[in-house]
Each structure stands twice: as structure tokens, then as C-alpha cells.
Design a protein around this motif. Structure first.
Motif, PDB file in Angstrom:
ATOM      1  N   LYS A  35      -9.250   8.193   4.484  1.00  0.00           N
ATOM      2  CA  LYS A  35      -9.514   8.031   3.148  1.00  0.00           C
ATOM      3  C   LYS A  35      -8.587   9.092   2.141  1.00  0.00           C
ATOM      4  O   LYS A  35      -8.555   8.808   0.959  1.00  0.00           O
ATOM      5  CB  LYS A  35     -10.969   8.145   2.604  1.00  0.00           C
ATOM      6  N   GLN A  36      -8.017  10.124   2.756  1.00  0.00           N
ATOM      7  CA  GLN A  36      -7.318  11.150   2.071  1.00  0.00           C
ATOM      8  C   GLN A  36      -5.868  10.654   1.807  1.00  0.00           C
ATOM      9  O   GLN A  36      -5.113  11.285   1.130  1.00  0.00           O
ATOM     10  CB  GLN A  36      -7.232  12.236   2.974  1.00  0.00           C
ATOM     11  N   ALA A  37      -5.599   9.421   2.587  1.00  0.00           N
ATOM     12  CA  ALA A  37      -4.221   8.988   2.152  1.00  0.00           C
ATOM     13  C   ALA A  37      -4.400   7.551   1.632  1.00  0.00           C
ATOM     14  O   ALA A  37      -5.341   6.841   1.964  1.00  0.00           O
ATOM     15  CB  ALA A  37      -3.691   8.867   3.691  1.00  0.00           C
ATOM     16  N   LEU A  38      -3.508   7.199   0.591  1.00  0.00           N
ATOM     17  CA  LEU A  38      -3.310   5.852   0.121  1.00  0.00           C
ATOM     18  C   LEU A  38      -2.010   5.230   0.504  1.00  0.00           C
ATOM     19  O   LEU A  38      -0.870   5.943   0.647  1.00  0.00           O
ATOM     20  CB  LEU A  38      -3.172   6.013  -1.403  1.00  0.00           C
ATOM     21  N   SER A  39      -1.913   4.224   1.304  1.00  0.00           N
ATOM     22  CA  SER A  39      -1.044   3.464   1.864  1.00  0.00           C
ATOM     23  C   SER A  39      -0.416   2.266   0.984  1.00  0.00           C
ATOM     24  O   SER A  39      -1.271   1.700   0.694  1.00  0.00           O
ATOM     25  CB  SER A  39      -0.938   3.101   3.215  1.00  0.00           C
ATOM     26  N   ILE A  40       1.108   2.302   0.459  1.00  0.00           N
ATOM     27  CA  ILE A  40       1.339   1.181  -0.491  1.00  0.00           C
ATOM     28  C   ILE A  40       2.432   0.517   0.208  1.00  0.00           C
ATOM     29  O   ILE A  40       3.578   1.179   0.397  1.00  0.00           O
ATOM     30  CB  ILE A  40       1.855   1.893  -1.803  1.00  0.00           C
ATOM     31  N   PHE A  41       2.493  -0.722   0.354  1.00  0.00           N
ATOM     32  CA  PHE A  41       3.514  -1.443   0.625  1.00  0.00           C
ATOM     33  C   PHE A  41       4.323  -2.342  -0.328  1.00  0.00           C
ATOM     34  O   PHE A  41       3.523  -2.811  -0.974  1.00  0.00           O
ATOM     35  CB  PHE A  41       2.886  -2.600   1.884  1.00  0.00           C
ATOM     36  N   VAL A  42       5.598  -2.046  -0.530  1.00  0.00           N
ATOM     37  CA  VAL A  42       6.290  -2.730  -1.587  1.00  0.00           C
ATOM     38  C   VAL A  42       6.851  -3.784  -0.965  1.00  0.00           C
ATOM     39  O   VAL A  42       7.800  -3.718   0.106  1.00  0.00           O
ATOM     40  CB  VAL A  42       7.251  -1.527  -1.911  1.00  0.00           C
TER      41      VAL A  42
END
Length: 189
Positions: A116-123
Motif C-alpha cells: 500500500k506504500q506504492a501506487l502502480s499505474i499502467f499507461v
């Protein structure tokens, strides 16, 4: 206050680098690139600890054996790239929000390590055909390289469901603002 991680991944030609460059301009987000390690030689005026941590192939392998990498890849024989856990932890402890531009496998490993300390974003491109058009219009790759990138994109697109957020880049300005908003919301949680 400890920082957070923002992880970007996308098929080549999706506009990920342009979106990252845009969000990096927002000083309020306190974003800092993760400094990767590599076994390749420095190019031009690159400096150890600034652009990369430059290691010999043997030093890189030793760090792999010692489980010091969050993620790594041997791109070509003896040409490694990877993210050192100690460097990321140092940046986080300094209160930096660390941004990553990695492949889908590396993104999933980093997300798994930090939760939860990381946000993963897929473009995501609007379609494979649009992606092919972008790669062709860029005029930087031979047709066979473009086809390899398209094949790789099909695999990468199948992994999008494993990311926290998906930003579809069919309009660059909209995608940039959407990515920035997602990051702001995450950092303010």
C-alpha cells in the motif's frame, strides 16, 4: 514523513515517458526518480550515483545472489539493469516520493515488495493499431523492431489488470492530468 512509491509501466509508444515528464514538473508532488543500477559503462558525462549506479557484471551478480534488488533484468549478456532495495529505502527515508519507469514484471515486483506504500499505474494505448501507428510515426525503429514491440505490447496489455490504476492515453493532455490527479490523491491518503 516517509515517502511513497509511484510505479509506471506501459508498452513502448504509449506515452508513458511524456506523462512521467509532465508529473515530474509538479514540485508539490516531491517526485524523485529511482536511481537504477546497471552493468553497462557510463555514457558521455553520466556519473555514478546520479544517472545510475555503475557495477561490473560480477558485482551485479553478487548483489542478485544477496537479494539486494527489488527487480532486475539481464537485457543482453552481461548487461544488467535493476533497482536496489537499499537505494529506494534511502530515498523513502529522506521523505522523497520515488517514481519508477519499469517494465510490467518489474512494476509488479516493486508493488509486491511495498504494498500500500506504492501506487502502480499502467499507461495503455487506445488500441494496438494506434500503438503501431505511433511507433511507425516515431520513425526510430526498423519495421521488425516495431513488430517485436507490438508482440511485447500484447503481453503487457494482458497484465494491466494487475495494476492499481489504468490511464488510457487516447488524448495526451487528458492522460497527463488524470495521472497527476491519481498521484495527488494517493499521496494525500
Amino acid at each position: 514523513m516517509e515517502g511513497k512509491l509511484i510505479i509506471f509501466a506501459a508498452p513502448s509508444g504509449s506515452g508513458k515517458s511524456t506523462i512521467i515528464k509532465y508529473v515530474m514538473q509538479n514540485a508539490d508532488l516531491n517526485l524523485h526518480f529511482s536511481i537504477s543500477a546497471t552493468s553497462r559503462a557510463p555514457r558521455g558525462e553520466e556519473q555514478n550515483g546520479v544517472e545510475y549506479f555503475f557495477l561490473t557484471p560480477d558485482e551485479f551478480r553478487q548483489k542478485i545472489e544477496n537479494d539486494e534488488f527489488l527487480e532486475y533484468e539481464e537485457v543482453y549478456t552481461d548487461k544488467f539493469y535493476g533497482t536496489l532495495r537499499s537505494q529506494v529505502d534511502k530515498q523513502l527515508a529522506e521523505g522523497q516520493n520515488v517514481i519508477f519507469d519499469v517494465d510490467v514484471n518489474g512494476a509488479k515486483r516493486i508493488k509486491q515488495a511495498y504494498g500500500k506504500q506504492a501506487l502502480s499505474i499502467f499507461v495503455q494505448p487506445p488500441s494496438i493499431e494506434e500503438l503501431r501507428n505511433r511507433l511507425t510515426n516515431r520513425a526510430t525503429d526498423a519495421p521488425e523492431v516495431i513488430e517485436q514491440r507490438i508482440e511485447r505490447a500484447a503481453f503487457e496489455l494482458s497484465q494491466a489488470k494487475d495494476f492499481d490504476e489504468i490511464v488510457v492515453n487516447d488524448n495526451l493532455e487528458v492522460a497527463q492530468v488524470e495521472a497527476e490527479s491519481l498521484i495527488e490523491d494517493f499521496l494525500n491518503e
